[in-house]
Motif scaffolding. Structure first.
Motif, PDB file in Angstrom:
ATOM      1  N   LEU A 233      21.185   6.677  43.228  1.00 52.02           N
ATOM      2  CA  LEU A 233      19.816   6.589  43.739  1.00 52.02           C
ATOM      3  C   LEU A 233      19.120   5.273  43.471  1.00 52.02           C
ATOM      4  N   GLU A 234      19.091   4.845  42.194  1.00 53.55           N
ATOM      5  CA  GLU A 234      18.370   3.603  41.895  1.00 53.55           C
ATOM      6  C   GLU A 234      18.970   2.908  40.697  1.00 53.55           C
ATOM      7  N   LYS A 235      18.750   1.615  40.648  1.00 50.14           N
ATOM      8  CA  LYS A 235      19.339   0.762  39.623  1.00 50.14           C
ATOM      9  C   LYS A 235      18.786   1.129  38.242  1.00 50.14           C
ATOM     10  N   PRO A 236      19.648   1.443  37.284  1.00 53.65           N
ATOM     11  CA  PRO A 236      19.142   1.733  35.932  1.00 53.65           C
ATOM     12  C   PRO A 236      18.554   0.488  35.254  1.00 53.65           C
ATOM     13  N   ASP A 237      17.710   0.740  34.263  1.00 55.96           N
ATOM     14  CA  ASP A 237      17.020  -0.324  33.509  1.00 55.96           C
ATOM     15  C   ASP A 237      18.040  -1.196  32.766  1.00 55.96           C
ATOM     16  N   GLU A 238      18.143  -2.459  33.199  1.00 57.83           N
ATOM     17  CA  GLU A 238      19.167  -3.354  32.627  1.00 57.83           C
ATOM     18  C   GLU A 238      18.896  -3.705  31.175  1.00 57.83           C
ATOM     19  N   HIS A 239      17.594  -3.879  30.835  1.00 56.73           N
ATOM     20  CA  HIS A 239      17.260  -4.275  29.456  1.00 56.73           C
ATOM     21  C   HIS A 239      17.616  -3.162  28.473  1.00 56.73           C
ATOM     22  N   LEU A 240      17.240  -1.934  28.859  1.00 56.97           N
ATOM     23  CA  LEU A 240      17.554  -0.790  28.003  1.00 56.97           C
ATOM     24  C   LEU A 240      19.073  -0.648  27.857  1.00 56.97           C
ATOM     25  N   ALA A 241      19.771  -0.834  28.966  1.00 57.72           N
ATOM     26  CA  ALA A 241      21.231  -0.712  28.955  1.00 57.72           C
ATOM     27  C   ALA A 241      21.835  -1.723  27.986  1.00 57.72           C
ATOM     28  N   LYS A 242      21.305  -2.954  28.017  1.00 59.08           N
ATOM     29  CA  LYS A 242      21.839  -4.003  27.145  1.00 59.08           C
ATOM     30  C   LYS A 242      21.576  -3.659  25.675  1.00 59.08           C
TER      31      LYS A 242
END
Ligand SMILES: NC(=O)c1ccc[n+]([C@@H]2O[C@H](COP(=O)([O-])OP(=O)(O)OC[C@H]3O[C@@H](n4cnc5c(N)ncnc54)[C@H](OP(=O)(O)O)[C@@H]3O)[C@@H](O)[C@H]2O)c1
Length: 308
Positions: A233-242
């Motif tokens: 559906l939508e791109k996950p939060d990159e900062h949180l992922a990192k």
């Protein structure tokens, strides 16, 4: 030929039955006489005008799944011959019609033990589930996998594919779908009306997000470092992922013939069985009703449209 088209974006009343020219195939295509197609949420989103990039000029024929028999083959096509039973997710939408031209490389033979209606339920949702779990989620035997909306078109395929891959599967749905999801192989059923998945699951290897928003955000919490959050559906939060060491992906499914053949093999082995919510006829009223059903967001499995 008969087709259900839209001449402008809007509600279900914009779906109109029209006579349109039969498609012409090129050398690498097959012409399929459609016996059944299905509704995917993208159809209603395109109809409403929410995805104008995916739309072509009007009159626009919607629909992303076809099951039927080959009527004609292009000069370069040797894998199929007239009358072969086949199914596909064509590269270009337009399956609410009596005939559909499809690139032969994304077509596969229809599984013998699925009806045309069942076969039409598989290509788009099944390949989405396969690409999420295998291509992006890298799911392997013994992995813990959470599948959101396990009673939906994508989720119900994903549960069965994840079990085939040897995963331990948790899945969310409303209480009425508990028995179905357990029959499909779910090890840990989560009734989202009563339990918050993010409070009760931890150390997961992969989450398949079919919901987005807050559900996607909370999904980070159940993953272990190195885990995969894959959203359709939508791109996950990159900062949180990192920060958390989570791999993320957001993708649009692409039709792939070899994957469809793999899904056909699983169906033939009894390992993949589409769940059919309801079936409608390929006419103006039938497709309008099918879209209304899809827009409830509570169909169980797939909504099928039959032409025969
Ligand atoms: N990126 C891509 O290539 C791609 C491909 C396919 C689909 N998609 C998208 O993925 C989404 C799902 O597609 P789909 O075909 O599976 O849709 P669907 O079949 O319409 O999903 C319906 C299901 O969602 C469940 N549901 C509703 N609210 C829920 C909640 N809060 N928690 C858990 N389950 C819930 C319902 O179960 P209950 O009745 O039990 O609530 C119902 O069975 C759509 O937005 C679609 O556009 C994207």
């Amino acid at each position: 030929m008969k087709a259900i088209v839209i001449e402008e974006f809007g509600g279900t009343d914009k779906l109109l039955e029209q006579n349109v020219p039969e498609p012409k195939i090129d050398a690498n295509q097959v012409l399929i006489k459609l016996y059944a197609t299905s509704v995917n949420p993208v159809d209603t989103k395109i109809r409403e005008g929410a995805m104008r990039d995916a739309a072509r000029p009007f009159p626009l024929i919607l629909g992303g799944d076809v099951a039927g028999i080959v009527k004609e083959v292009g000069d370069n096509v040797s894998r199929f011959k007239p009358r072969d039973p086949v199914f596909a997710r064509p590269r270009v939408f337009g399956t609410y019609a009596q005939y559909v031209a499809v690139d032969a490389d994304v077509v596969a033979k229809k599984p013998d033990n699925l009806s045309y209606e069942e076969a039409a339920a598989v290509p788009l949702a099944g390949q989405t589930a396969w690409q999420a779990l295998v291509d992006h989620g890298k799911v392997k035997e013994g992995d813990k996998v959470l599948i959101h909306a396990g009673a939906g078109g994508v989720g119900s395929m994903a549960i069965q594919i994840a079990k085939y891959l040897g995963a331990e599967v948790a899945s969310t749905a409303s209480g009425k779908n508990e028995e179905l999801l357990k029959t499909l192989g779910v090890d840990r059923f989560i009734n989202y009306e009563e339990e918050d998945f993010s409070e009760v699951l931890s150390d997961y290897d992969m989450v398949l997000d079919t919901m987005g928003g807050d559900i996607q955000h909370k999904s980070f919490k159940v993953l272990k470092p190195g885990g995969h959050l894959v959203s359709v559906l939508e791109k996950p939060d990159e900062h949180l992922a990192k920060d958390l060491g989570i791999h993320t992906a957001h993708f649009m499914m692409e039709p792939k013939g070899d994957q469809l053949e793999k899904l056909a093999e699983l169906a033939n082995q009894g390992k993949l069985k589409p769940i059919i919510d309801s079936t409608y006829w390929l006419n103006e009223q039938g497709v309008r009703d099918a879209h209304k059903k899809s827009e409830t967001h509570h169909a169980v499995g797939k909504i099928v449209i039959r032409a025969k």
